[in-house]
Design a protein around this motif. Structure first.
Motif, mmCIF file in Angstrom:
data_model
loop_
_atom_site.group_PDB
_atom_site.id
_atom_site.type_symbol
_atom_site.label_atom_id
_atom_site.label_comp_id
_atom_site.label_asym_id
_atom_site.label_seq_id
_atom_site.Cartn_x
_atom_site.Cartn_y
_atom_site.Cartn_z
ATOM 1 N N VAL A 11 0.848 -1.184 0.000
ATOM 2 C CA VAL A 11 0.000 0.000 0.000
ATOM 3 C C VAL A 11 0.888 1.240 0.000
ATOM 4 O O VAL A 11 1.980 1.233 0.561
ATOM 5 N N TYR A 13 1.493 5.093 1.201
ATOM 6 C CA TYR A 13 1.096 6.010 2.271
ATOM 7 C C TYR A 13 2.141 7.116 2.369
ATOM 8 O O TYR A 13 3.332 6.839 2.542
ATOM 9 N N GLU A 14 1.705 8.346 2.239
ATOM 10 C CA GLU A 14 2.538 9.537 2.358
ATOM 11 C C GLU A 14 3.862 9.418 1.608
ATOM 12 O O GLU A 14 4.935 9.662 2.150
ATOM 13 N N TYR A 18 4.563 0.578 1.494
ATOM 14 C CA TYR A 18 4.689 -0.366 2.604
ATOM 15 C C TYR A 18 4.359 -1.761 2.086
ATOM 16 O O TYR A 18 3.306 -1.962 1.480
ATOM 17 N N ARG A 34 9.375 -0.549 4.392
ATOM 18 C CA ARG A 34 8.936 0.713 3.784
ATOM 19 C C ARG A 34 9.956 1.117 2.741
ATOM 20 O O ARG A 34 11.153 1.180 3.017
ATOM 21 N N THR A 58 -5.174 -1.498 3.234
ATOM 22 C CA THR A 58 -5.779 -0.241 2.834
ATOM 23 C C THR A 58 -5.500 0.785 3.915
ATOM 24 O O THR A 58 -5.343 0.440 5.084
ATOM 25 N N VAL A 59 -5.438 2.033 3.497
ATOM 26 C CA VAL A 59 -5.244 3.124 4.450
ATOM 27 C C VAL A 59 -6.609 3.647 4.851
ATOM 28 O O VAL A 59 -7.459 3.937 3.996
ATOM 29 N N ASP A 62 -5.483 7.345 8.454
ATOM 30 C CA ASP A 62 -4.025 7.415 8.645
ATOM 31 C C ASP A 62 -3.411 6.170 9.275
ATOM 32 O O ASP A 62 -2.313 6.212 9.817
ATOM 33 N N LYS A 63 -4.111 5.054 9.204
ATOM 34 C CA LYS A 63 -3.586 3.772 9.664
ATOM 35 C C LYS A 63 -3.655 2.795 8.489
ATOM 36 O O LYS A 63 -4.496 2.927 7.606
ATOM 37 N N ILE A 64 -2.779 1.804 8.495
ATOM 38 C CA ILE A 64 -2.772 0.782 7.453
ATOM 39 C C ILE A 64 -3.399 -0.483 8.032
ATOM 40 O O ILE A 64 -2.871 -1.067 8.983
ATOM 41 N N TYR A 82 -3.934 -3.224 12.619
ATOM 42 C CA TYR A 82 -3.606 -2.006 11.884
ATOM 43 C C TYR A 82 -2.308 -1.415 12.387
ATOM 44 O O TYR A 82 -1.929 -1.543 13.541
ATOM 45 N N ASP A 84 0.268 1.900 12.601
ATOM 46 C CA ASP A 84 0.370 3.357 12.634
ATOM 47 C C ASP A 84 1.768 3.729 12.139
ATOM 48 O O ASP A 84 2.754 3.551 12.863
#
Length: 181
Positions: A11, A13-14, A18, A34, A58-59, A62-64, A82, A84
């Motif tokens: 996924v 994220y920012e 990940y 990452r 999935t995000v 703000d958590k995966i 999940y 963080d």
């Protein structure tokens, strides 16, 4: 990557990718890596507490999130965990109604949606939605056919479920799911 693997979750994220879990010669792994495309470097993150393969991520807020999966003893889990990314920590979420692996998973309009999968005995067609207000996974509907290992993306107001497999066939179709209709 730090650990070779098959059937991991991946996924974005920012600005990082990940890669979580999967399986290798030793079995299911909880390894989390990452990737920073700007520096072209991999970084090890906190391991997923319950190693699992055949998972998706999935995000959400703000958590995966990583639901279920095939665990070390080859059974299928209903546990949701999940991650963080800000604190590099894991927590338990609300369990799935049934054990599932090889499902498809997306976040759509503030809710997580899970499609099909494998429960250890049969391919599934159920669609579940995680409702944050009720803090539970709710049955929504069924797909036209049970399937696992499908790809799922959101485009506009639609969710597209591409391909997959079950006991009888490998699919080349794309299902269109319209949650708001």
């Amino acid at each position: 990557m730090d650990v070779p693997r098959q059937f991991p979750a991946a996924v974005a994220y920012e600005g990082s990718i990940y890669v979580i879990g999967g399986a290798n010669q030793e079995g299911a792994t909880g390894s989390v890596a990452r990737y920073d495309p700007n520096s072209a470097q991999w970084f090890s993150m906190a391991d997923k507490p319950l190693p699992a393969s055949e998972v998706q991520a999935t995000v959400y807020e703000d958590k995966i999130y990583i639901p279920g999966g095939k665990i070390a003893d080859q059974s299928i889990s209903n546990q949701v965990e999940y991650f963080d990314p800000q604190s590099n920590t894991w927590e338990n979420g609300v369990d799935l109604p049934n054990p599932l692996s090889a499902y498809s998973l997306v976040t759509f309009e503030g809710k997580m949606m899970l499609f099909g999968g494998w429960d250890g005995q049969a391919y599934r067609s159920e669609v579940y939605v995680y409702d944050p207000g009720q803090e539970e996974w709710l049955y929504l509907t069924k797909m036209d056919s049970p399937r696992a290992y499908a790809g799922t993306v959101v485009i506009g107001n639609h969710i597209y479920i591409a391909g997959g497999t079950n006991d009888h066939e490998v699919f080349s179709d794309i299902l269109v799911f319209r949650p708001n209709q």
